[in-house]
Design an enzyme around this catalytic site. Structure first.
Site, PDB file in Angstrom:
ATOM      1  N   GLU A 158     -36.946  22.168  89.821  1.00  0.00           N
ATOM      2  CA  GLU A 158     -37.040  21.169  90.887  1.00  0.00           C
ATOM      3  C   GLU A 158     -35.694  20.458  91.053  1.00  0.00           C
ATOM      4  O   GLU A 158     -35.265  20.163  92.183  1.00  0.00           O
ATOM      5  CB  GLU A 158     -38.112  20.119  90.553  1.00  0.00           C
ATOM      6  CG  GLU A 158     -39.521  20.664  90.374  1.00  0.00           C
ATOM      7  CD  GLU A 158     -39.824  21.090  88.937  1.00  0.00           C
ATOM      8  OE1 GLU A 158     -38.895  21.560  88.237  1.00  0.00           O
ATOM      9  OE2 GLU A 158     -40.983  20.969  88.525  1.00  0.00           O
ATOM     10  N   ALA A 199     -41.549  53.853  67.281  1.00  0.00           N
ATOM     11  CA  ALA A 199     -41.096  55.152  67.793  1.00  0.00           C
ATOM     12  C   ALA A 199     -41.745  56.229  66.940  1.00  0.00           C
ATOM     13  O   ALA A 199     -41.690  56.152  65.702  1.00  0.00           O
ATOM     14  CB  ALA A 199     -39.573  55.242  67.696  1.00  0.00           C
ATOM     15  N   ARG A 221     -35.579  43.568  72.610  1.00  0.00           N
ATOM     16  CA  ARG A 221     -35.396  42.562  71.548  1.00  0.00           C
ATOM     17  C   ARG A 221     -34.819  41.267  72.125  1.00  0.00           C
ATOM     18  O   ARG A 221     -35.209  40.166  71.726  1.00  0.00           O
ATOM     19  CB  ARG A 221     -34.437  43.092  70.474  1.00  0.00           C
ATOM     20  CG  ARG A 221     -35.014  44.182  69.598  1.00  0.00           C
ATOM     21  CD  ARG A 221     -33.935  44.729  68.663  1.00  0.00           C
ATOM     22  NE  ARG A 221     -34.473  45.718  67.733  1.00  0.00           N
ATOM     23  CZ  ARG A 221     -33.739  46.375  66.831  1.00  0.00           C
ATOM     24  NH1 ARG A 221     -32.445  46.136  66.757  1.00  0.00           N
ATOM     25  NH2 ARG A 221     -34.297  47.256  66.015  1.00  0.00           N
ATOM     26  N   THR A 262     -40.040  48.528  55.189  1.00  0.00           N
ATOM     27  CA  THR A 262     -39.054  48.886  56.224  1.00  0.00           C
ATOM     28  C   THR A 262     -37.697  48.317  55.859  1.00  0.00           C
ATOM     29  O   THR A 262     -36.668  48.989  55.988  1.00  0.00           O
ATOM     30  CB  THR A 262     -39.517  48.364  57.608  1.00  0.00           C
ATOM     31  OG1 THR A 262     -40.717  49.049  57.939  1.00  0.00           O
ATOM     32  CG2 THR A 262     -38.476  48.581  58.689  1.00  0.00           C
ATOM     33  N   GLU A 318     -41.811  45.424  64.919  1.00  0.00           N
ATOM     34  CA  GLU A 318     -41.224  46.773  65.000  1.00  0.00           C
ATOM     35  C   GLU A 318     -41.712  47.726  63.916  1.00  0.00           C
ATOM     36  O   GLU A 318     -41.308  48.872  63.869  1.00  0.00           O
ATOM     37  CB  GLU A 318     -39.689  46.676  64.977  1.00  0.00           C
ATOM     38  CG  GLU A 318     -39.094  46.256  66.299  1.00  0.00           C
ATOM     39  CD  GLU A 318     -37.746  46.913  66.593  1.00  0.00           C
ATOM     40  OE1 GLU A 318     -37.344  47.860  65.908  1.00  0.00           O
ATOM     41  OE2 GLU A 318     -37.090  46.445  67.542  1.00  0.00           O
ATOM     42  N   LEU A 344     -47.766  47.110  61.407  1.00  0.00           N
ATOM     43  CA  LEU A 344     -48.300  47.265  62.766  1.00  0.00           C
ATOM     44  C   LEU A 344     -49.829  47.400  62.734  1.00  0.00           C
ATOM     45  O   LEU A 344     -50.535  46.761  63.527  1.00  0.00           O
ATOM     46  CB  LEU A 344     -47.689  48.510  63.432  1.00  0.00           C
ATOM     47  CG  LEU A 344     -46.220  48.372  63.845  1.00  0.00           C
ATOM     48  CD1 LEU A 344     -45.575  49.746  64.018  1.00  0.00           C
ATOM     49  CD2 LEU A 344     -46.100  47.564  65.143  1.00  0.00           C
TER      50      LEU A 344
HETATM   51  N1  LIG Z   1     -40.196  54.794  63.755  1.00  0.00           N
HETATM   52  C1  LIG Z   1     -40.377  53.502  63.803  1.00  0.00           C
HETATM   53  O1  LIG Z   1     -40.544  52.906  64.854  1.00  0.00           O
HETATM   54  C2  LIG Z   1     -40.373  52.727  62.550  1.00  0.00           C
HETATM   55  C3  LIG Z   1     -40.410  53.330  61.330  1.00  0.00           C
HETATM   56  N2  LIG Z   1     -40.437  52.602  60.185  1.00  0.00           N
HETATM   57  C4  LIG Z   1     -40.578  53.287  58.908  1.00  0.00           C
HETATM   58  O2  LIG Z   1     -41.765  52.819  58.288  1.00  0.00           O
HETATM   59  C5  LIG Z   1     -41.641  52.906  56.902  1.00  0.00           C
HETATM   60  C6  LIG Z   1     -42.276  51.704  56.230  1.00  0.00           C
HETATM   61  O3  LIG Z   1     -43.599  51.521  56.687  1.00  0.00           O
HETATM   62  P1  LIG Z   1     -44.766  51.089  55.694  1.00  0.00           P
HETATM   63  O4  LIG Z   1     -44.661  51.864  54.430  1.00  0.00           O
HETATM   64  O5  LIG Z   1     -46.028  51.217  56.449  1.00  0.00           O
HETATM   65  O6  LIG Z   1     -44.428  49.587  55.321  1.00  0.00           O
HETATM   66  P2  LIG Z   1     -44.067  48.252  56.129  1.00  0.00           P
HETATM   67  O7  LIG Z   1     -42.663  48.281  56.536  1.00  0.00           O
HETATM   68  O8  LIG Z   1     -45.098  48.000  57.157  1.00  0.00           O
HETATM   69  O9  LIG Z   1     -44.173  47.166  54.978  1.00  0.00           O
HETATM   70  C7  LIG Z   1     -45.415  46.862  54.375  1.00  0.00           C
HETATM   71  C8  LIG Z   1     -45.402  47.328  52.962  1.00  0.00           C
HETATM   72  O10 LIG Z   1     -44.300  46.738  52.284  1.00  0.00           O
HETATM   73  C9  LIG Z   1     -44.714  46.288  51.020  1.00  0.00           C
HETATM   74  N3  LIG Z   1     -43.810  45.213  50.568  1.00  0.00           N
HETATM   75  C10 LIG Z   1     -43.663  43.972  51.081  1.00  0.00           C
HETATM   76  N4  LIG Z   1     -42.704  43.283  50.425  1.00  0.00           N
HETATM   77  C11 LIG Z   1     -42.230  44.113  49.471  1.00  0.00           C
HETATM   78  C12 LIG Z   1     -41.235  43.998  48.479  1.00  0.00           C
HETATM   79  N5  LIG Z   1     -40.516  42.873  48.353  1.00  0.00           N
HETATM   80  N6  LIG Z   1     -41.018  45.058  47.663  1.00  0.00           N
HETATM   81  C13 LIG Z   1     -41.732  46.192  47.798  1.00  0.00           C
HETATM   82  N7  LIG Z   1     -42.701  46.372  48.725  1.00  0.00           N
HETATM   83  C14 LIG Z   1     -42.934  45.335  49.558  1.00  0.00           C
HETATM   84  C15 LIG Z   1     -46.135  45.845  51.254  1.00  0.00           C
HETATM   85  O11 LIG Z   1     -46.849  45.853  50.063  1.00  0.00           O
HETATM   86  P3  LIG Z   1     -48.024  44.789  49.744  1.00  0.00           P
HETATM   87  O12 LIG Z   1     -48.620  44.365  51.035  1.00  0.00           O
HETATM   88  O13 LIG Z   1     -48.962  45.568  48.892  1.00  0.00           O
HETATM   89  O14 LIG Z   1     -47.410  43.688  48.990  1.00  0.00           O
HETATM   90  C16 LIG Z   1     -46.645  46.928  52.209  1.00  0.00           C
HETATM   91  O15 LIG Z   1     -47.112  48.062  51.529  1.00  0.00           O
HETATM   92  C17 LIG Z   1     -40.162  53.069  56.613  1.00  0.00           C
HETATM   93  O16 LIG Z   1     -39.970  54.362  56.073  1.00  0.00           O
HETATM   94  C18 LIG Z   1     -39.483  52.965  57.943  1.00  0.00           C
HETATM   95  O17 LIG Z   1     -38.454  53.920  58.061  1.00  0.00           O
HETATM   96  C19 LIG Z   1     -40.400  51.240  60.232  1.00  0.00           C
HETATM   97  C20 LIG Z   1     -40.345  50.581  61.407  1.00  0.00           C
HETATM   98  C21 LIG Z   1     -40.375  51.279  62.661  1.00  0.00           C
HETATM   99  N1  LIG Z   2     -36.270  55.088  63.758  1.00  0.00           N
HETATM  100  C1  LIG Z   2     -36.396  54.499  64.981  1.00  0.00           C
HETATM  101  C2  LIG Z   2     -36.619  53.118  65.114  1.00  0.00           C
HETATM  102  N2  LIG Z   2     -36.714  52.344  63.989  1.00  0.00           N
HETATM  103  C3  LIG Z   2     -36.770  50.889  64.005  1.00  0.00           C
HETATM  104  O1  LIG Z   2     -35.485  50.325  64.224  1.00  0.00           O
HETATM  105  C4  LIG Z   2     -35.069  49.620  63.037  1.00  0.00           C
HETATM  106  C5  LIG Z   2     -33.568  49.714  62.857  1.00  0.00           C
HETATM  107  O2  LIG Z   2     -32.968  48.739  63.638  1.00  0.00           O
HETATM  108  P1  LIG Z   2     -31.389  48.548  63.653  1.00  0.00           P
HETATM  109  O3  LIG Z   2     -30.920  48.551  62.233  1.00  0.00           O
HETATM  110  O4  LIG Z   2     -31.149  47.277  64.374  1.00  0.00           O
HETATM  111  O5  LIG Z   2     -30.834  49.754  64.400  1.00  0.00           O
HETATM  112  C6  LIG Z   2     -35.860  50.278  61.949  1.00  0.00           C
HETATM  113  O6  LIG Z   2     -35.972  49.522  60.787  1.00  0.00           O
HETATM  114  C7  LIG Z   2     -37.190  50.433  62.624  1.00  0.00           C
HETATM  115  O7  LIG Z   2     -37.844  49.183  62.756  1.00  0.00           O
HETATM  116  N3  LIG Z   2     -36.721  52.593  66.370  1.00  0.00           N
HETATM  117  C8  LIG Z   2     -36.601  53.372  67.478  1.00  0.00           C
HETATM  118  O8  LIG Z   2     -36.702  52.843  68.611  1.00  0.00           O
HETATM  119  N4  LIG Z   2     -36.384  54.675  67.368  1.00  0.00           N
HETATM  120  C9  LIG Z   2     -36.289  55.285  66.175  1.00  0.00           C
HETATM  121  O9  LIG Z   2     -36.078  56.514  66.140  1.00  0.00           O
HETATM  122 ZN   LIG Z   3     -39.210  19.260  84.853  1.00  0.00          ZN
END
Ligand SMILES: NC(=O)C1=CN([C@@H]2O[C@H](COP(=O)(O)OP(=O)(O)OC[C@H]3O[C@@H](n4cnc5c(N)ncnc54)[C@H](OP(=O)(O)O)[C@@H]3O)[C@@H](O)[C@H]2O)C=CC1
Ligand SMILES: Nc1c(N[C@@H]2O[C@H](COP(=O)(O)O)[C@@H](O)[C@H]2O)[nH]c(=O)[nH]c1=O
Ligand SMILES: [Zn+2]
Length: 333
Positions: A53, A159, A192, A204, A272, A278
């Protein structure tokens, strides 16, 4: 009235220009109409700056001051009535002599929530409320979700390979294994930049050592949020560098996460991964939108992509040089 819709539509288009810079404020559009012509327009400046405004009326003051009091003000969100970083817009409207105001939707923020409308009416302004209400709320979906549901607006993003994996079974290095192409990655950085927070699970962080910034796009880095249930994530990891703030959470329960992020004034978050994190949000039905990228790659084995429920409602599909991006909203059925 059809004419009201036309001008509120223009306000909505203007409001879109103010995002994401205005966050955590809502972005609003305003137009002044005299004799069926727009004489001034404005939208919300970057956070802390003038509201829509103020920008609209300033333009009119500089160009056609004599028409202001004879014009109707259209605004997508109720004018504010409180002192925030700037003075109340309702006072400015009244002081400018404007006698008719058409408002898209009420402001859900407790300090306003109808008080702006009341102020205008008490000053004798003719106020119409509720024009394209849903569309006006959609522009500020993060702000409305935050105030109405007391949690951030949640966008799931992952992804997956063509055969449904998000990570391979083994890897050589502590870095992400890329499934999607560099154009998709740039789009992810844009996505993002539109949110206040970005969240990943502990595994992760350990396996990917992600940075979680917007380095391939202009715009601010979101606040990084990591779940560290063991409290032992090494400080040398990229997420602890000084490129963006990082919040460490101990509790992985989505409800508790929402409560904590609400307390940090984080109005939106992009989740992510990984799969466990997720799936937690999916199973708790605590999400609003999902962006799922599918690449051309295949893995022989690995971590399976999260399971989609019947709540996933496809909104759009786009193709990015071989990759596919499907976007979903959540339906309550
Ligand atoms: N392609 C994509 O878009 C993406 C792929 N990824 C991939 O996903 C994979 C990870 O996924 P996921 O295994 O499901 O896990 P997450 O990344 O979802 O993390 C959750 C897990 O992490 C554990 N955790 C939390 N804190 C800690 C800590 N300090 N030390 C050890 N463990 C911990 C939790 O255990 P608890 O709850 O039992 O404590 C739980 O099992 C990676 O290999 C990554 O590359 C990740 C993001 C995006
Ligand atoms: N491997 C994968 C993704 N992975 C996601 O992106 C994060 C890495 O972010 P950065 O370190 O900022 O590049 C990784 O930990 C996971 O959450 N994302 C995607 O769009 N495509 C891909 O193939
Ligand atoms: Zn206002």
């Amino acid at each position: 009235m059809k004419i009201h819709n036309t001008y509120i539509k223009r306000c909505i288009a203007l409001a879109k220009n103010g995002l994401p810079a205005a966050m955590p404020n809502p972005s609003v559009g305003a137009v002044l109409v005299h004799n069926d012509s727009i004489i001034a327009e404005g939208y919300t400046s970057a956070y802390g700056g003038p509201h829509a405004e103020v920008n609209c009326i300033a333009f009119a003051k500089a160009n056609t001051p004599e028409l202001i009091a004879k014009s109707t003000l259209y605004v997508s969100l109720e004018p504010c009535s409180h002192w925030g970083k700037t003075p109340p817009c309702a006072d400015l409207v009244i002081d400018s002599g404007i006698k008719r105001v058409v408002i898209g939707t009420i402001d859900p923020f407790a300090k306003v929530a109808g008080a702006g409308i009341k102020k205008l009416m008490q000053a004798g302004v003719d106020v119409t409320v509720g024009v394209l209400e849903k569309e006006c709320q959609e522009v500020n979906k993060r702000f409305f979700t935050y105030h109405n549901e007391k949690r951030p607006f949640i966008i799931l993003k992952w992804a997956e390979t063509a055969n449904g994996f998000i990570a391979p079974a083994t890897r050589d290095k502590q870095e992400p294994v890329w499934i999607t192409n560099t154009l998709s990655r740039q789009l992810v950085h844009k996505l993002r930049s539109e949110e206040m927070g970005i969240l990943v699970g502990g595994k992760t962080v350990i396996e990917d050592n992600p940075t979680l910034t917007t380095r391939d796009w202009h715009g601010s880095n979101p606040t990084r949020i990591v779940i560290d249930t063991q409290g032992n994530l090494p400080k040398e990891l990229h997420i602890f560098n000084n490129e963006a703030p990082t919040i460490v959470l101990k509790d992985s329960d989505p409800k508790s996460i929402c409560k904590e992020l609400f307390g940090h004034n984080i109005q939106s978050v992009i989740v992510e991964g990984g799969a466990a994190t997720l799936q937690g949000f999916i199973d708790a039905a605590l999400w609003d939108e999902a962006s799922i990228f599918t690449g051309l790659t295949n893995f022989n084995a690995g971590i399976k992509a999260p399971k989609k429920t019947s709540q996933f409602t496809l909104q759009s599909t786009q193709h990015i040089k071989g990759d596919r991006l499907d976007t979903y909203t959540r339906s309550d059925s």
